[in-house]
Write a protein that holds these residues in place. Structure first.
Motif, short mmCIF file in Angstrom:
data_model
loop_
_atom_site.label_atom_id
_atom_site.label_comp_id
_atom_site.label_asym_id
_atom_site.label_seq_id
_atom_site.Cartn_x
_atom_site.Cartn_y
_atom_site.Cartn_z
N GLY A 117 -1.54 -11.36 7.18
CA GLY A 117 -2.38 -10.71 7.79
C GLY A 117 -2.22 -9.30 7.28
N GLY A 118 -3.07 -8.13 7.69
CA GLY A 118 -2.84 -6.93 7.43
C GLY A 118 -4.06 -5.83 8.27
N ASP A 119 -3.54 -4.61 8.14
CA ASP A 119 -4.35 -3.78 8.92
C ASP A 119 -4.71 -2.43 7.90
OD1 ASP A 119 -1.76 -2.55 8.78
OD2 ASP A 119 -1.41 -3.18 11.01
N PHE A 120 -5.54 -1.65 8.55
CA PHE A 120 -5.97 -0.82 7.62
C PHE A 120 -5.17 0.68 7.90
CE2 PHE A 120 -10.37 -2.60 8.56
CZ PHE A 120 -10.69 -2.90 7.01
N ALA A 121 -4.83 1.19 6.81
CA ALA A 121 -4.17 2.60 6.54
C ALA A 121 -4.59 3.14 5.29
CB ALA A 121 -2.82 2.51 6.98
N PRO A 122 -5.23 4.43 5.18
CA PRO A 122 -5.31 4.94 3.83
C PRO A 122 -4.17 5.56 3.27
CG PRO A 122 -6.04 6.27 5.57
CD PRO A 122 -5.57 5.01 6.42
N LEU A 123 -4.13 5.81 1.91
CA LEU A 123 -3.07 6.43 1.41
C LEU A 123 -2.84 7.79 1.92
CD1 LEU A 123 -0.91 6.20 -1.10
CD2 LEU A 123 -2.83 7.31 -2.29
N GLY A 124 -1.73 7.87 2.28
CA GLY A 124 -1.28 9.39 2.99
C GLY A 124 -1.03 9.12 4.25
N SER A 125 -1.36 7.71 4.94
CA SER A 125 -0.96 7.51 6.41
C SER A 125 -0.13 6.18 6.02
CB SER A 125 -2.32 7.15 7.26
OG SER A 125 -2.93 8.39 7.18
N ILE A 126 0.12 5.48 5.29
CA ILE A 126 0.80 4.21 5.17
C ILE A 126 2.24 4.39 5.52
CG2 ILE A 126 1.73 2.29 3.54
CD1 ILE A 126 -0.85 3.03 1.96
N THR A 127 2.71 3.58 6.45
CA THR A 127 4.10 3.87 7.15
C THR A 127 4.86 2.62 6.30
OG1 THR A 127 3.83 2.36 8.71
CG2 THR A 127 3.36 4.63 9.15
N GLU A 128 6.29 3.10 6.41
CA GLU A 128 7.26 1.96 5.90
C GLU A 128 7.00 0.92 6.52
OE1 GLU A 128 11.97 1.88 4.40
OE2 GLU A 128 11.42 3.27 6.05
#
Length: 250
Positions: free
Chosen positions: A91-102
């Motif tokens: 699975g996965g979800d959306f997050a643009p570069l700059g908002s990706i969390t650890e």
């Protein structure tokens, strides 16, 4: 029903909905004894009822090695070997570069990469020589998608597993192939796009990018998985089969 998988033992991870559920149903219909996994007991029980036949549900999160061990312990209680592993949980979800969390990074890689790796590795003592492994990759592994880089990277890793594992397993004649679905009508897709009501417009837009003019159905992906797992694909090894209506072929 052709009975292609009569007397075969098949493991399908992430088998409670979408592509996993459709594939487990298809294997069961073809005569296999099927083991499915899912994280939620209610969804797992519902899936077992839908699938019918010789199916066993094992609750577990495939990012956790102890849960993978419990899966294969359950298989071993009933069978001496496994013929097919469909490592599908992910699975996965959306997050643009700059908002990706650890946390997002670790969650996605643990499920989609670590989970696939150890699902297959821990199956090896039970997996029959000459057996088949099918991994769920994605068209996103080769086609850029905004705000979806972490998920896409995990699916590129899965594709790479297939290329390398055929060398590690060549002495046992175990085939490893990857299935790469395109946009497919699943509950997970609707959730990714903000719920069924909000998702419809996005799905219509995406259908317009597909040469066949529509998105796929889980049953269509399932038939491709069964082909890769079957004797009809006995000389197919290390391949990536796109089931995407032609979306990434143009």
């Amino acid at each position: 029903m052709t009975g292609r998988f009569n007397n075969k033992v098949v493991v399908v991870t992430g088998g409670t909905s979408g592509i996993g559920l459709a594939t487990a149903k298809a294997f069961s219909t073809e005569g296999a004894s099927v083991f499915i996994t899912g994280r939620r007991r209610d969804a797992l029980d519902a899936a077992v009822e839908q699938i019918g036949g010789r199916v066993t549900g094992v609750q577990g999160d495939m990012s956790r090695l102890a849960d993978i061990d419990r899966l294969y312990d359950a298989v071993q209680q009933k069978h001496a070997q496994i013929d097919v592993v469909f490592a599908n949980a992910g699975g996965g979800d959306f997050a643009p570069l700059g908002s990706i969390t650890e946390e997002q990074y670790e969650r996605t890689f643990d499920t989609n990469v670590k989970g696939v790796l150890f699902t297959v590795q821990k199956a090896l003592p039970l997996l029959k020589d000459g057996g088949s492994v099918v991994l769920t990759s994605s068209t996103t592994s080769i086609s850029g998608t905004p705000a979806f880089s972490v998920y896409s990277a995990t699916k590129a890793a899965v594709r790479s597993f297939a290329r390398n594992w055929i060398l590690d397993l060549k002495d046992r004649r175990i085939r490893v192939n990857a299935i790469s679905p395109g946009v497919t009508e699943t509950a997970g897709l609707n959730e990714l796009f903000g719920g069924a009501d909000h998702a419809q417009g996005t799905k219509e837009f995406l259908a317009g990018q597909i040469p066949l003019g529509r998105i796929g159905q889980p049953e269509e992906i399932a038939e491709a998985v069964l082909f890769l797992a079957s004797e009809e694909a006995s000389f197919v090894n290390g391949a990536e089969l796109f089931v995407d209506g032609g979306q990434v072929q143009i």
